[in-house]
Design an enzyme around this catalytic site. Sequence first.
Site, PDB file in Angstrom:
ATOM      1  N   SER A 127       0.835  -1.194   0.000  1.00  0.00           N
ATOM      2  CA  SER A 127       0.000   0.000   0.000  1.00  0.00           C
ATOM      3  C   SER A 127       0.877   1.254   0.000  1.00  0.00           C
ATOM      4  CB  SER A 127      -0.950  -0.051   1.198  1.00  0.00           C
ATOM      5  OG  SER A 127      -1.963   0.914   1.099  1.00  0.00           O
ATOM      6  N   ASP A 185     -10.273  -4.128  -5.522  1.00  0.00           N
ATOM      7  CA  ASP A 185      -9.613  -3.481  -4.392  1.00  0.00           C
ATOM      8  C   ASP A 185     -10.230  -2.096  -4.232  1.00  0.00           C
ATOM      9  OD1 ASP A 185      -7.932  -2.202  -2.592  1.00  0.00           O
ATOM     10  OD2 ASP A 185      -6.072  -2.874  -3.526  1.00  0.00           O
ATOM     11  N   HIS A 243      -7.500  -5.410  -0.286  1.00  0.00           N
ATOM     12  CA  HIS A 243      -6.292  -4.591  -0.325  1.00  0.00           C
ATOM     13  C   HIS A 243      -5.086  -5.258   0.329  1.00  0.00           C
ATOM     14  CE1 HIS A 243      -4.251  -0.838  -1.002  1.00  0.00           C
ATOM     15  NE2 HIS A 243      -4.023  -0.633   0.292  1.00  0.00           N
TER      16      HIS A 243
END
Length: 267
Positions: A95, A217, A245
């Site tokens: 991320s 996502d 995610h």
Amino acid sequence: MDIARRNNVTVTGNPQGRTVVLAHGFGCDQNMWRLTLAALTGDYRVVLFDYVGSGRSDASAFTEDRYASLDGYARDVVEVCEALDLRAAVFVGHSVSAMIGVLAAGMAPERIGAHVMVAPSPRYIDDDGYRGGFSADDIDELLGSLESNYLGWSAAMAPVIMGNADRPELGEELKNSFCATDPDMARVFARTTFLSDSRDDLKSVSAPTLVLECTQDVIAPREVGASVHRAIPGSTLVTLDATGHCPHLSAPEATNAAILSFLADLR
């Protein structure tokens, strides 16, 4: 300063292997990599750490001035790499950590020799010709909710972010991770993350790069993965058969296979 203590640094795996650094995302800690760690330690030296304000890091080292921008987290990465004298390490960032890794490599290019970006996003807010997945109002609402009731926000958002409704235990784990983070420090990291724009920084990436996206996502939709891939010349984009995610938790076999294939090609 004892960097190893500050960032709760763990070094494991094959001391003769190439070094792989595993960097967690917002609201998480190094334990989130446990299913990937098992796939790496036979052949690779693996470094894990917690950003200041996360996991078992030294919370007394947290200052809002430093961590109000991604540069502060990137400095954490560089200082960990310097403390261990890492050279040409493979930086695996989940991320927002994917962008933190880009910034760290810009600060100390000799330390990071390749990138694996797991569900990356250089900008979360939509812009002209760019879909980040959220409007500016969406992000304002998200941050407002987080700041007014962090525990309630964590309980509501963790299952959505994890994206595997048929496996509620995954959402529960993410919720527990969020809830274990100090709310004031989480507020700073959240603002830093969701208001960031690292699109221009991607242009500087010249190291081998693997971009991993999921089929669905809500945090980093597939348009984002395509945008990151286009921005980094020579990068490889792999769409995992995974939703949510956090594919390193929800689909570890597919995630690990993609990472190991990329690492093998670097040799």
